[in-house]
Design a protein around this motif. Sequence first.
Motif, short mmCIF file in Angstrom:
data_model
loop_
_atom_site.label_atom_id
_atom_site.label_comp_id
_atom_site.label_asym_id
_atom_site.label_seq_id
_atom_site.Cartn_x
_atom_site.Cartn_y
_atom_site.Cartn_z
N ILE A 330 1.10 -1.38 -0.12
CA ILE A 330 -0.03 -0.52 0.35
C ILE A 330 0.82 1.59 -0.11
N LEU A 331 1.87 1.20 0.77
CA LEU A 331 2.89 2.47 1.30
C LEU A 331 3.62 3.05 -0.27
N PHE A 332 4.14 1.86 -0.83
CA PHE A 332 5.55 2.13 -2.29
C PHE A 332 4.80 1.21 -3.24
N LYS A 333 3.02 1.68 -3.79
CA LYS A 333 3.08 0.81 -4.62
C LYS A 333 3.37 0.46 -5.95
N HIS A 334 4.09 2.30 -6.24
CA HIS A 334 5.03 2.47 -7.03
C HIS A 334 6.38 2.22 -7.31
N ASP A 335 6.14 1.28 -6.29
CA ASP A 335 8.77 0.91 -6.05
C ASP A 335 8.11 -0.10 -5.38
N LEU A 336 7.43 -1.34 -6.06
CA LEU A 336 7.03 -2.97 -5.60
C LEU A 336 8.43 -3.51 -5.19
N GLU A 337 9.06 -3.87 -6.34
CA GLU A 337 10.76 -4.31 -6.48
C GLU A 337 11.32 -3.98 -5.51
N GLY A 338 11.59 -2.54 -5.27
CA GLY A 338 12.25 -1.61 -3.95
C GLY A 338 11.80 -2.29 -2.88
N ALA A 339 10.52 -1.85 -2.37
CA ALA A 339 9.95 -2.63 -1.01
C ALA A 339 10.18 -3.34 -0.82
N PHE A 340 9.77 -4.48 -1.62
CA PHE A 340 10.34 -5.77 -1.05
C PHE A 340 11.54 -6.52 -0.98
N ALA A 341 12.31 -5.72 -2.07
CA ALA A 341 14.16 -5.93 -1.45
C ALA A 341 13.86 -5.92 -0.48
N GLN A 342 13.98 -4.40 0.42
CA GLN A 342 14.33 -3.56 1.61
C GLN A 342 13.37 -4.62 2.76
N LEU A 343 12.31 -5.25 2.26
CA LEU A 343 11.87 -6.40 2.95
C LEU A 343 12.89 -7.33 3.67
N LYS A 344 13.29 -8.05 2.30
CA LYS A 344 14.42 -9.71 2.59
C LYS A 344 16.13 -9.21 3.02
N LEU A 345 15.88 -7.09 2.66
CA LEU A 345 17.42 -7.19 3.03
C LEU A 345 17.26 -7.42 4.57
N TRP A 346 16.58 -6.34 4.86
CA TRP A 346 16.42 -6.98 6.16
C TRP A 346 16.40 -7.27 7.59
N ILE A 376 10.96 -1.34 20.24
CA ILE A 376 11.60 -0.08 18.98
C ILE A 376 10.60 -0.67 17.61
N SER A 377 10.29 -1.41 17.47
CA SER A 377 9.35 -1.75 16.53
C SER A 377 8.19 -0.87 16.09
N VAL A 378 7.60 -1.58 17.15
CA VAL A 378 5.70 -1.22 17.68
C VAL A 378 6.07 0.33 17.94
N ALA A 379 7.14 1.14 18.53
CA ALA A 379 7.16 2.37 18.56
C ALA A 379 7.66 2.86 17.39
N GLY A 380 8.16 2.38 16.62
CA GLY A 380 8.61 2.87 14.83
C GLY A 380 6.87 2.87 13.86
N PHE A 381 6.23 1.91 14.26
CA PHE A 381 4.80 1.39 13.85
C PHE A 381 3.88 2.22 14.33
N LEU A 382 3.77 2.97 15.42
CA LEU A 382 2.84 3.75 15.45
C LEU A 382 3.21 5.10 15.29
N PHE A 383 4.40 5.68 15.15
CA PHE A 383 4.17 7.07 15.22
C PHE A 383 4.17 6.80 13.04
N LEU A 384 4.74 5.27 12.47
CA LEU A 384 3.98 5.48 11.40
C LEU A 384 2.71 6.09 11.39
N THR A 385 2.49 5.29 12.00
CA THR A 385 0.31 4.93 11.82
C THR A 385 0.14 6.33 11.81
N LEU A 386 0.45 7.71 12.91
CA LEU A 386 0.30 8.95 12.97
C LEU A 386 0.79 9.61 11.58
N LYS A 387 1.89 9.27 11.79
CA LYS A 387 2.64 10.70 10.07
C LYS A 387 1.24 9.98 8.87
N VAL A 388 1.07 8.81 8.79
CA VAL A 388 -0.06 8.52 7.66
C VAL A 388 -1.54 9.21 7.68
#
Length: 397
Positions: A330-346, A376-388
């Motif tokens: 949803i967030l990166f629908k214009h660069d799906l390959e790059g987004a999923f590369a980031q997913l598997k990289l990290w 850390i991950s939950v804090a980041g996700f909550l901040f992302l939710t507020l930002k979106v």
Amino acid sequence: MATDEESPLVVEENHPQSQPLNHKRDVHILCWAFLLIFLAYGAVQNLESTINTEGDLGTISLGILYVSFAFFSVFASSVVRKLGSKNALVLGTTGYWLFTAANLKPSWYTMVPTSLYMGFAASIIWVGQGTYLTSAAHSHANDYNLHEGTVIGKFNGEFWGMFACHQLVGNLMTLAVLRDEKGGSTSGTTLLLILFLCSMTLGTILMCFLSKRNGKEERLQESPASFLSSIGSLLKSILTLLLDVRILLVIPLIAYSGLQQAFVWAEYTKEIVKPALGNVASVVQWLFMEFLMLFVSGGLLATVLPLVIGALWGIGDGVLNTQLSALLGILFKHDLEGAFAQLKLWQSVSIAVVFFVSTSISLQTMVVILLVALCISVAGFLFLTLKVEKAFSYRTA
């Protein structure tokens, strides 16, 4: 029913014939193919620390595999764009097949090269999977005038729900074949690996029946631009994506998803129960990790509890992966390959770290690391939710 306004455009772009692609059929095929491949690989991965113990060959091979996975994830989206997601999926299955076959004659000369190659294969199969599934969801939403986010969530839910069964099915096969073997004899292990290779072969054959996705991929295959040029463009896009605060806020959650998977494979399987099944969503995982630290002891509780925790862990892993894939789609629908590369990289970086350090730290230390990563991950996700939500409210104001 598909609307007349939407369907012709999709049909012309996605398929040269007059009939639109059956997107649900493709999702079903993808689900079954991954189940057949990963029920075998998942079980083999769980067994690595017990069947290849000499010199820690099994654990080190997995560490090498995920370092390779992390490295090739940087280039995976470029390869997927060049090959097309369907071809990338088919090619990716070969790495899993060869890695499993190498366990028939395990040595440093067979396991290390196949681990390195499988890192490459895994990077393209997972970027291909994320790209293919999200592309199918976008096309299905356009064909039938549906909400994209809903379809992406539904398709990812079906895939990860099916995928979550692979540990259960693979480990039941392992139990059925090895339960009467003393210490996991060579004959029993060989029979099991042959069965797994047959399952992977069937999965690869199923992949061949997938429809080729969008026309953009096909045009890229015929592009005269050099591969090195595309790699350079990819590196630039990856760095650009890392400047997007949204991906920076998602990365901790991605890393946590890798850590908790590797915890099951490297620590929980070995220290608590063999073989492991998996955990619930992030909040429930927190509770169970606290419970592990405080209450794991002898007796019936110590026998039954790990099996219950393992089952719940698997449910949570499926939920977490579903939400991550849908979120990136949803967030990166214009660069799906790059987004999923980031997913598997990290994810692969965090998994590799666990495999390499698991022999040097205690179970309790690993649980503490997981708890910190989860915070850390939950804090980041909550901040992302507020930002979106804030950005959305500005657009609708």
